[in-house]
Structure formats: structure tokens, C-alpha cells
Design a protein around this motif. Structure first.
Motif, PDB file in Angstrom:
ATOM      1  N   SER A   1       0.841  -1.200   0.000  1.00 22.66           N
ATOM      2  CA  SER A   1       0.000   0.000   0.000  1.00 22.66           C
ATOM      3  C   SER A   1       0.877   1.252   0.000  1.00 22.66           C
ATOM      4  O   SER A   1       2.109   1.173   0.055  1.00 22.66           O
ATOM      5  CB  SER A   1      -0.909   0.008   1.234  1.00 22.66           C
ATOM      6  N   GLY A   2       0.229   2.386  -0.022  1.00 21.80           N
ATOM      7  CA  GLY A   2       0.963   3.650   0.002  1.00 21.80           C
ATOM      8  C   GLY A   2       1.050   4.264   1.376  1.00 21.80           C
ATOM      9  O   GLY A   2       1.443   5.421   1.509  1.00 21.80           O
ATOM     10  N   ARG A   3       0.710   3.513   2.411  1.00 16.87           N
ATOM     11  CA  ARG A   3       0.777   4.062   3.767  1.00 16.87           C
ATOM     12  C   ARG A   3       1.489   3.091   4.698  1.00 16.87           C
ATOM     13  O   ARG A   3       1.602   1.894   4.406  1.00 16.87           O
ATOM     14  CB  ARG A   3      -0.625   4.346   4.313  1.00 16.87           C
ATOM     15  N   THR A   4       1.964   3.614   5.806  1.00 15.48           N
ATOM     16  CA  THR A   4       2.620   2.779   6.816  1.00 15.48           C
ATOM     17  C   THR A   4       1.568   2.058   7.646  1.00 15.48           C
ATOM     18  O   THR A   4       0.549   2.640   8.014  1.00 15.48           O
ATOM     19  CB  THR A   4       3.507   3.649   7.729  1.00 15.48           C
ATOM     20  N   CYS A   5       1.817   0.775   7.942  1.00 12.93           N
ATOM     21  CA  CYS A   5       0.889   0.004   8.770  1.00 12.93           C
ATOM     22  C   CYS A   5       1.693  -0.951   9.654  1.00 12.93           C
ATOM     23  O   CYS A   5       2.919  -1.036   9.545  1.00 12.93           O
ATOM     24  CB  CYS A   5      -0.123  -0.751   7.903  1.00 12.93           C
ATOM     25  N   THR A   6       1.005  -1.665  10.522  1.00 11.59           N
ATOM     26  CA  THR A   6       1.699  -2.521  11.486  1.00 11.59           C
ATOM     27  C   THR A   6       1.129  -3.934  11.489  1.00 11.59           C
ATOM     28  O   THR A   6      -0.049  -4.156  11.198  1.00 11.59           O
ATOM     29  CB  THR A   6       1.588  -1.947  12.920  1.00 11.59           C
ATOM     30  N   LEU A   7       1.986  -4.884  11.844  1.00 14.93           N
ATOM     31  CA  LEU A   7       1.595  -6.272  12.078  1.00 14.93           C
ATOM     32  C   LEU A   7       2.024  -6.650  13.488  1.00 14.93           C
ATOM     33  O   LEU A   7       3.101  -6.253  13.942  1.00 14.93           O
ATOM     34  CB  LEU A   7       2.259  -7.210  11.066  1.00 14.93           C
ATOM     35  N   HIS A   8       1.191  -7.438  14.163  1.00 18.52           N
ATOM     36  CA  HIS A   8       1.498  -7.793  15.551  1.00 18.52           C
ATOM     37  C   HIS A   8       1.021  -9.212  15.833  1.00 18.52           C
ATOM     38  O   HIS A   8      -0.158  -9.527  15.661  1.00 18.52           O
ATOM     39  CB  HIS A   8       0.797  -6.824  16.513  1.00 18.52           C
TER      40      HIS A   8
ATOM     41  N   PRO B   1       4.967 -11.771  21.128  1.00 21.29           N
ATOM     42  CA  PRO B   1       4.615 -10.954  19.960  1.00 21.29           C
ATOM     43  C   PRO B   1       5.162  -9.545  20.072  1.00 21.29           C
ATOM     44  O   PRO B   1       5.208  -8.956  21.162  1.00 21.29           O
ATOM     45  CB  PRO B   1       3.083 -10.956  19.982  1.00 21.29           C
ATOM     46  N   VAL B   2       5.583  -8.995  18.969  1.00 23.20           N
ATOM     47  CA  VAL B   2       6.054  -7.615  18.891  1.00 23.20           C
ATOM     48  C   VAL B   2       5.311  -6.923  17.752  1.00 23.20           C
ATOM     49  O   VAL B   2       4.823  -7.581  16.830  1.00 23.20           O
ATOM     50  CB  VAL B   2       7.574  -7.527  18.661  1.00 23.20           C
ATOM     51  N   THR B   3       5.223  -5.612  17.818  1.00 24.64           N
ATOM     52  CA  THR B   3       4.600  -4.844  16.741  1.00 24.64           C
ATOM     53  C   THR B   3       5.656  -4.493  15.702  1.00 24.64           C
ATOM     54  O   THR B   3       6.673  -3.875  16.031  1.00 24.64           O
ATOM     55  CB  THR B   3       3.957  -3.561  17.286  1.00 24.64           C
ATOM     56  N   VAL B   4       5.414  -4.917  14.473  1.00 23.26           N
ATOM     57  CA  VAL B   4       6.339  -4.647  13.371  1.00 23.26           C
ATOM     58  C   VAL B   4       5.724  -3.553  12.503  1.00 23.26           C
ATOM     59  O   VAL B   4       4.618  -3.721  11.987  1.00 23.26           O
ATOM     60  CB  VAL B   4       6.597  -5.908  12.531  1.00 23.26           C
ATOM     61  N   THR B   5       6.426  -2.445  12.358  1.00 21.23           N
ATOM     62  CA  THR B   5       5.952  -1.333  11.537  1.00 21.23           C
ATOM     63  C   THR B   5       6.490  -1.471  10.123  1.00 21.23           C
ATOM     64  O   THR B   5       7.702  -1.600   9.923  1.00 21.23           O
ATOM     65  CB  THR B   5       6.399   0.011  12.138  1.00 21.23           C
ATOM     66  N   LEU B   6       5.571  -1.456   9.169  1.00 22.25           N
ATOM     67  CA  LEU B   6       5.957  -1.627   7.768  1.00 22.25           C
ATOM     68  C   LEU B   6       5.653  -0.352   6.987  1.00 22.25           C
ATOM     69  O   LEU B   6       4.480   0.009   6.797  1.00 22.25           O
ATOM     70  CB  LEU B   6       5.188  -2.791   7.141  1.00 22.25           C
ATOM     71  N   ARG B   7       6.696   0.310   6.529  1.00 24.67           N
ATOM     72  CA  ARG B   7       6.494   1.392   5.576  1.00 24.67           C
ATOM     73  C   ARG B   7       6.226   0.777   4.200  1.00 24.67           C
ATOM     74  O   ARG B   7       6.476  -0.415   4.007  1.00 24.67           O
ATOM     75  CB  ARG B   7       7.723   2.301   5.545  1.00 24.67           C
ATOM     76  N   PRO B   8       5.718   1.521   3.261  1.00 25.53           N
ATOM     77  CA  PRO B   8       5.448   0.961   1.931  1.00 25.53           C
ATOM     78  C   PRO B   8       6.677   0.240   1.371  1.00 25.53           C
ATOM     79  O   PRO B   8       7.785   0.786   1.363  1.00 25.53           O
ATOM     80  CB  PRO B   8       5.096   2.192   1.098  1.00 25.53           C
TER      81      PRO B   8
END
Length: 233
Positions: free
Chosen positions: A127-134, A160-167
Motif C-alpha cells: 500500500s501507500g501508507r505505513t501500517c503494522t503487524l502484531h 509478539p512484537v509490533t512490526v511497523t511496515l512502511r510501503p
């Protein structure tokens, strides 16, 4: 006119003088007693009633001013931020999570070791926005017709940790199982691996090229690890 002797008039004058002096002395004595007595006092403010749980505040306050004494009420902070249209702004957790439609799934090459087969399952933010996976993804092996092969994978231990994914960035989870040739487990060759991002219902289908997998019998369990940044260990 009756004439009184001089001695009688003199005596009467003396009696009158002494009477006046006595009256003045009595008045002075009474005045002194009044001023020497303790003065009476009266309070202009009534005491609070018994059981009052709030400290009394100021009796009066200037117009337009807020009371600042012990009894003053403190306004509470707002609990939600509203948008210009009047709605409530979504929380960070709900607005930042990566949705299935924003991700691409893939399976990396096998990295075998000590009788184990290990494959990285990768999610990439398209995508074109930053989002997270946890947390942990979901996964299942399926046949060409879409039927599931074997039980659902189990979760390995891990926090579990929160992983921030930029585009364009990725996160991976390890998928591992014992080599069926060593364990003697019943096997099947899947057509695909179906994976689901954490907290999502929609899945992504990835072609499986890793060969036979255990689906029953001894040592047939498949395991998934928690998501971590990157594409491989």
C-alpha cells in the motif's frame, strides 16, 4: 419669708455637695466595671454540617472568575477527539493495522537443519501508507481443490512484537516441520499455502513449491513463529 439661721443653710449646702459627689463616684465605678468585663463575640460564618465530605470553598467569587480553593471542581480532560464532521477519530490500533488488501504474501526458500524444514512466510506492504503487524499469522496447507491438508499449524513460543511496515517493507514468520523422510509421518503435497495476517479474516493464497509435508502420524505437527521484521532470519 421664713429666715433660716446661717448655720442651718451652711449645713444644707454641705449635705447637697456630698450627695452630688457620691452620685458621681457611683457612676464612675459602674463605668469601670462595664469596660473591664470580657466582650461578647459572634461568628459571621456557620460551621459546616457534620458529615460534609467536601471542604468549604470561598463564600463568594468575583463574576467570571473560577474558584481555586480546596472545594473547587476540576474539569475533566476530553476522552475522545472528534473530526470536523462530528465523528470520533479512530484509535491508533485500528487505523494503523495492516489489512489483507494492503499486503502481498510469499514463501521463501527452505533452510533445512537437524532434520527440520524451515520456510519463511513473508508479508510485504504493497500500500501507500505505513501500517503494522502484531503477533502470529494463520496458515494452512490446501490441495488443488482447496481442501485443507493436515491440522492447523501450532504456535511456537515467543513474545509478539509490533512490526511497523512502511510501503515496500516486509515482515516474516517461520514455518517449520520435521522432515517426513526422517520422522515417518504421513505426507501430502499441497498445491498452496493459505496465510492470514494477524487480526484479519481474509486470506492470501501462495503457491507451494516445497514438496511433501507431514499431514498425519508421528511428528506431523507444523509450527509457526511470531512475526519479525525483514524477509528471513
Amino acid at each position: 419669708m421664713v429666715y433660716a439661721p446661717r448655720s442651718a443653710r451652711h449645713g444644707a449646702l454641705l449635705v447637697g455637695t456630698f450627695a452630688v459627689l457620691g452620685l458621681l463616684t457611683a457612676c464612675g465605678s459602674n463605668s469601670h466595671d462595664v469596660h473591664s468585663s470580657p466582650p461578647l463575640t459572634a461568628s459571621g460564618t456557620a460551621a459546616p454540617a457534620t458529615g460534609d465530605t467536601q471542604s468549604p470553598g470561598p463564600a463568594t467569587s468575583a463574576p467570571g472568575s473560577a474558584a481555586t480553593g480546596p472545594g473547587a471542581a476540576v474539569p475533566s480532560a476530553p476522552r475522545a477527539t472528534t473530526t470536523r464532521g462530528g465523528g470520533t477519530a479512530p484509535s491508533a490500533a485500528s487505523s494503523d493495522r495492516c489489512h489483507t488488501s494492503q499486503l502481498r504474501a510469499s514463501v521463501g526458500g527452505n533452510d533445512p537443519g537437524a532434520g527440520q524444514e524451515n520456510f519463511p512466510v513473508v508479508f510485504t506492504n504493497t500500500s501507500g501508507r505505513t501500517c503494522t503487524l502484531h503477533g502470529f499469522p494463520g496458515a494452512a496447507f490446501v490441495s488443488a481443490s482447496g481442501g485443507q491438508l493436515g491440522p492447523d499449524p501450532k504456535r511456537e513460543s515467543g513474545s509478539p512484537v509490533t512490526v511497523t511496515l512502511r510501503p515496500g517493507q516486509s515482515a516474516w514468520a517461520g514455518l517449520s516441520f520435521s522432515n517426513p523422510g526422517v520422522s515417518g509421518a504421513t505426507t501430502a503435497t499441497p498445491a498452496a499455502l493459505v496465510v492470514t495476517p494477524p487480526d484479519e479474516r481474509d486470506s492470501l493464497r501462495v503457491a507451494w513449491t516445497g514438496g511433501a509435508v507431514p499431514v498425519g502420524g508421528n511428528s506431523s505437527s507444523v509450527f509457526l513463529s511470531v512475526l519479525a521484521p525483514g524477509t528471513a532470519p
